[in-house]
Design a protein around this motif. Structure first.
Motif, PDB file in Angstrom:
ATOM      1  N   TRP A  29       0.824  -1.207   0.000  1.00 31.06           N
ATOM      2  CA  TRP A  29       0.000   0.000   0.000  1.00 31.06           C
ATOM      3  C   TRP A  29       0.861   1.262   0.000  1.00 31.06           C
ATOM      4  O   TRP A  29       0.586   2.225  -0.717  1.00 31.06           O
ATOM      5  CB  TRP A  29      -0.950   0.009   1.188  1.00 31.06           C
ATOM      6  N   LYS A  30       1.948   1.222   0.795  1.00 30.79           N
ATOM      7  CA  LYS A  30       2.849   2.381   0.838  1.00 30.79           C
ATOM      8  C   LYS A  30       3.446   2.662  -0.541  1.00 30.79           C
ATOM      9  O   LYS A  30       3.569   3.823  -0.966  1.00 30.79           O
ATOM     10  CB  LYS A  30       3.962   2.122   1.843  1.00 30.79           C
ATOM     11  N   ASN A  31       3.815   1.591  -1.245  1.00 27.66           N
ATOM     12  CA  ASN A  31       4.446   1.764  -2.554  1.00 27.66           C
ATOM     13  C   ASN A  31       3.455   2.196  -3.643  1.00 27.66           C
ATOM     14  O   ASN A  31       3.797   2.999  -4.518  1.00 27.66           O
ATOM     15  CB  ASN A  31       5.128   0.466  -2.981  1.00 27.66           C
ATOM     16  N   TYR A  32       2.250   1.622  -3.590  1.00 28.54           N
ATOM     17  CA  TYR A  32       1.287   1.885  -4.666  1.00 28.54           C
ATOM     18  C   TYR A  32       0.370   3.076  -4.372  1.00 28.54           C
ATOM     19  O   TYR A  32      -0.335   3.543  -5.262  1.00 28.54           O
ATOM     20  CB  TYR A  32       0.434   0.637  -4.936  1.00 28.54           C
ATOM     21  N   ARG A  33       0.358   3.549  -3.140  1.00 28.84           N
ATOM     22  CA  ARG A  33      -0.538   4.653  -2.796  1.00 28.84           C
ATOM     23  C   ARG A  33      -0.366   5.897  -3.671  1.00 28.84           C
ATOM     24  O   ARG A  33      -1.375   6.479  -4.122  1.00 28.84           O
ATOM     25  CB  ARG A  33      -0.345   5.031  -1.319  1.00 28.84           C
ATOM     26  N   PRO A  34       0.885   6.330  -3.973  1.00 24.87           N
ATOM     27  CA  PRO A  34       1.016   7.521  -4.837  1.00 24.87           C
ATOM     28  C   PRO A  34       0.343   7.349  -6.191  1.00 24.87           C
ATOM     29  O   PRO A  34      -0.214   8.308  -6.733  1.00 24.87           O
ATOM     30  CB  PRO A  34       2.535   7.671  -4.980  1.00 24.87           C
ATOM     31  N   TYR A  35       0.393   6.133  -6.739  1.00 28.61           N
ATOM     32  CA  TYR A  35      -0.219   5.899  -8.043  1.00 28.61           C
ATOM     33  C   TYR A  35      -1.747   5.871  -7.946  1.00 28.61           C
ATOM     34  O   TYR A  35      -2.448   6.327  -8.853  1.00 28.61           O
ATOM     35  CB  TYR A  35       0.295   4.590  -8.640  1.00 28.61           C
ATOM     36  N   ALA A  36      -2.240   5.305  -6.831  1.00 29.16           N
ATOM     37  CA  ALA A  36      -3.695   5.296  -6.630  1.00 29.16           C
ATOM     38  C   ALA A  36      -4.221   6.727  -6.506  1.00 29.16           C
ATOM     39  O   ALA A  36      -5.240   7.083  -7.119  1.00 29.16           O
ATOM     40  CB  ALA A  36      -4.048   4.488  -5.379  1.00 29.16           C
ATOM     41  N   LEU A  37      -3.508   7.550  -5.741  1.00 28.00           N
ATOM     42  CA  LEU A  37      -3.925   8.948  -5.579  1.00 28.00           C
ATOM     43  C   LEU A  37      -3.777   9.719  -6.895  1.00 28.00           C
ATOM     44  O   LEU A  37      -4.591  10.596  -7.205  1.00 28.00           O
ATOM     45  CB  LEU A  37      -3.092   9.611  -4.476  1.00 28.00           C
ATOM     46  N   LEU A  38      -2.738   9.374  -7.664  1.00 28.66           N
ATOM     47  CA  LEU A  38      -2.571  10.017  -8.970  1.00 28.66           C
ATOM     48  C   LEU A  38      -3.748   9.679  -9.881  1.00 28.66           C
ATOM     49  O   LEU A  38      -4.235  10.538 -10.622  1.00 28.66           O
ATOM     50  CB  LEU A  38      -1.266   9.558  -9.619  1.00 28.66           C
ATOM     51  N   GLY A  39      -4.206   8.424  -9.808  1.00 24.63           N
ATOM     52  CA  GLY A  39      -5.365   8.034 -10.603  1.00 24.63           C
ATOM     53  C   GLY A  39      -6.586   8.866 -10.256  1.00 24.63           C
ATOM     54  O   GLY A  39      -7.295   9.367 -11.135  1.00 24.63           O
ATOM     55  N   PHE A  40      -6.824   9.044  -8.936  1.00 21.23           N
ATOM     56  CA  PHE A  40      -7.973   9.863  -8.524  1.00 21.23           C
ATOM     57  C   PHE A  40      -7.787  11.320  -8.946  1.00 21.23           C
ATOM     58  O   PHE A  40      -8.719  11.961  -9.434  1.00 21.23           O
ATOM     59  CB  PHE A  40      -8.161   9.780  -7.014  1.00 21.23           C
ATOM     60  N   ALA A  41      -6.565  11.825  -8.776  1.00 22.87           N
ATOM     61  CA  ALA A  41      -6.288  13.204  -9.205  1.00 22.87           C
ATOM     62  C   ALA A  41      -6.464  13.359 -10.706  1.00 22.87           C
ATOM     63  O   ALA A  41      -6.740  14.459 -11.199  1.00 22.87           O
ATOM     64  CB  ALA A  41      -4.863  13.596  -8.789  1.00 22.87           C
ATOM     65  N   GLY A  42      -6.301  12.245 -11.414  1.00 18.78           N
ATOM     66  CA  GLY A  42      -6.482  12.288 -12.864  1.00 18.78           C
ATOM     67  C   GLY A  42      -7.864  12.780 -13.257  1.00 18.78           C
ATOM     68  O   GLY A  42      -8.045  13.401 -14.316  1.00 18.78           O
ATOM     69  N   ASN A  43      -8.867  12.514 -12.398  1.00 20.07           N
ATOM     70  CA  ASN A  43     -10.219  13.010 -12.688  1.00 20.07           C
ATOM     71  C   ASN A  43     -10.222  14.535 -12.819  1.00 20.07           C
ATOM     72  O   ASN A  43     -10.907  15.093 -13.684  1.00 20.07           O
ATOM     73  CB  ASN A  43     -11.185  12.589 -11.574  1.00 20.07           C
TER      74      ASN A  43
END
Length: 233
Positions: free
Chosen positions: A84-98
């Motif tokens: 989760w620590k490693n992938y969290r920035p990408y998950a948040l980037l996906g949401f920010a992509g909206n």
């Protein structure tokens, strides 16, 4: 997808490019290198959200409210070491992509109206090399043809207020109606390149008016000159 013209498409691709650029920056800064395809999947899942939709500028705007994709990833990865620590920035980037897409959407609308003028008839009729006149009502008599200076005439036509909207059913289905105002259909003409201004175009019985019907609006243009050849009317 919210694009239906070349400007929208360009800004959609720009938004994708920005997301890709940010993802690459995050990836290069991380000490532990992750699987690239997993990073892409996490970004895509992160885009999923609960959103509200509302009309604006004749389109439907989607505003992301709740990061459903981020929450799903959290519950799946929270007990798997540093995942989760490693992938969290990408998950948040996906949401920010909206919001990156939303910003691109608004900018594209502004740029589109700088390039294209929807109040000019040339916006809807730019190429008549394959155009033909088709009578769509018994009032459309004879074998009318476009005037030789058709493009020059329509470049001078002015938008006028149209007192009522004439529907397709009114003009096509009701063949028994008398005194049809727009008995001719201008078929196979092309709008300005990249505008996405697909329209159904009718010509007035006296040859001096043109009614443009799109999915969003009806626009009426009028001239003192006839756009149809007099001898064929």
């Amino acid at each position: 997808m919210w694009f239906d013209n070349i400007v929208d498409l360009i800004f959609y691709l720009v938004a994708l490019g920005i997301i890709a650029f940010l993802a690459i920056r995050i990836y290069r800064k991380q000490e532990e290198k992750l699987s690239k395809w997993k990073v892409i999947v996490v970004i895509i899942v992160g885009v999923f959200s609960f959103s509200i939709h509302f009309p604006m500028f004749e389109k439907t705007v989607e505003l992301a409210i709740l990061p459903l994709g981020v929450w799903i990833l959290y519950f799946l990865l929270r007990n798997k070491g540093n995942s989760w620590k490693n992938y969290r920035p990408y998950a948040l980037l996906g949401f920010a992509g909206n919001y990156i897409f939303l910003a691109a959407f608004f900018i594209s609308i502004f740029i589109y109206h700088l390039i294209y003028d929807e109040n000019e008839l040339s916006h809807y009729i730019s190429d008549i090399s394959e155009a033909e006149i088709i009578p769509v009502h018994p009032d459309g008599e004879g074998n009318p043809q476009l005037s030789g200076d058709f493009m020059e005439i329509i470049s001078k036509m002015k938008q006028k207020e149209f007192f009522s909207v004439v529907s397709y059913d009114d003009m096509v289905d009701d063949f028994q109606k008398e005194n049809e105002r727009f008995p001719y259909l201008l078929a196979n003409s092309k709008p300005r390149w990249g505008s996405g201004a697909d329209a159904v175009i009718y010509i007035e019985k006296d040859g001096k008016g043109i009614l443009v019907n799109t999915e969003k609006r009806s626009v009426y243009f009028r001239s003192n000159e006839k756009v149809l050849k007099e001898k064929d009317l």
